[in-house]
Scaffold this motif. Sequence first.
Motif, PDB file in Angstrom:
ATOM      1  N   ARG A  74       0.828  -1.207   0.000  1.00 27.46           N
ATOM      2  CA  ARG A  74       0.000   0.000   0.000  1.00 27.46           C
ATOM      3  C   ARG A  74       0.858   1.250   0.000  1.00 27.46           C
ATOM      4  NH1 ARG A  74      -5.484  -0.586   1.528  1.00 27.46           N
ATOM      5  NH2 ARG A  74      -5.349   1.521   2.351  1.00 27.46           N
ATOM      6  N   GLN A  75       2.099   1.148   0.488  1.00 29.52           N
ATOM      7  CA  GLN A  75       3.006   2.292   0.546  1.00 29.52           C
ATOM      8  C   GLN A  75       4.260   1.978  -0.262  1.00 29.52           C
ATOM      9  OE1 GLN A  75       2.400   5.237   2.095  1.00 29.52           O
ATOM     10  NE2 GLN A  75       0.375   4.494   2.632  1.00 29.52           N
ATOM     11  N   PRO A  76       4.914   2.993  -0.821  1.00 25.28           N
ATOM     12  CA  PRO A  76       6.165   2.748  -1.535  1.00 25.28           C
ATOM     13  C   PRO A  76       7.209   2.155  -0.580  1.00 25.28           C
ATOM     14  CG  PRO A  76       5.428   5.009  -1.844  1.00 25.28           C
ATOM     15  CD  PRO A  76       4.532   4.387  -0.826  1.00 25.28           C
ATOM     16  N   LEU A  77       8.050   1.292  -1.129  1.00 22.60           N
ATOM     17  CA  LEU A  77       9.122   0.694  -0.341  1.00 22.60           C
ATOM     18  C   LEU A  77      10.453   1.167  -0.924  1.00 22.60           C
ATOM     19  CD1 LEU A  77       7.732  -2.935  -0.013  1.00 22.60           C
ATOM     20  CD2 LEU A  77       7.719  -1.134   1.715  1.00 22.60           C
ATOM     21  N   PRO A  78      10.966   2.318  -0.474  1.00 24.39           N
ATOM     22  CA  PRO A  78      12.193   2.856  -1.068  1.00 24.39           C
ATOM     23  C   PRO A  78      13.415   1.993  -0.782  1.00 24.39           C
ATOM     24  CG  PRO A  78      11.557   4.150   0.837  1.00 24.39           C
ATOM     25  CD  PRO A  78      10.460   3.164   0.591  1.00 24.39           C
ATOM     26  N   PHE A  79      13.403   1.255   0.328  1.00 27.68           N
ATOM     27  CA  PHE A  79      14.533   0.391   0.691  1.00 27.68           C
ATOM     28  C   PHE A  79      13.992  -1.005   1.004  1.00 27.68           C
ATOM     29  CE2 PHE A  79      15.516   4.722   2.280  1.00 27.68           C
ATOM     30  CZ  PHE A  79      16.469   5.047   1.320  1.00 27.68           C
ATOM     31  N   PRO A  80      13.639  -1.788  -0.016  1.00 32.49           N
ATOM     32  CA  PRO A  80      13.001  -3.087   0.249  1.00 32.49           C
ATOM     33  C   PRO A  80      13.901  -4.056   1.026  1.00 32.49           C
ATOM     34  CG  PRO A  80      13.468  -2.816  -2.078  1.00 32.49           C
ATOM     35  CD  PRO A  80      13.763  -1.509  -1.413  1.00 32.49           C
ATOM     36  N   GLY A  81      15.206  -3.930   0.913  1.00 32.83           N
ATOM     37  CA  GLY A  81      16.105  -4.802   1.676  1.00 32.83           C
ATOM     38  C   GLY A  81      16.557  -4.158   2.964  1.00 32.83           C
TER      39      GLY A  81
END
Length: 87
Positions: A74-81
């Motif tokens: 639902r929200q952007p994930l700028p740092f998925p790791g």
Amino acid sequence: PTPSAPAADSARAQRAAKATGGPLGTGHGQRETSVVQTVDFDRASDTPEEVIAIYYDTRARLIAQGAIPTTGPRQPLPFPGHFVPDP
């Protein structure tokens, strides 16, 4: 005979209100004060360039219609790791 568009829209709104347990709205309450002013308006043409209809609906019905996706973040994930990789 086919009902006119406004009559069909009104009937659709009434059916939706019955299906959801009541009319949908903005939830501002019953009382509202609005200051108004009359202005002149010159129509550019005899017919509108576009006609848009906006309908309220419940979240559950919007999901069922596919208007609100149910998958994916639902929200952007700028740092998925959880970190920024080295360049």
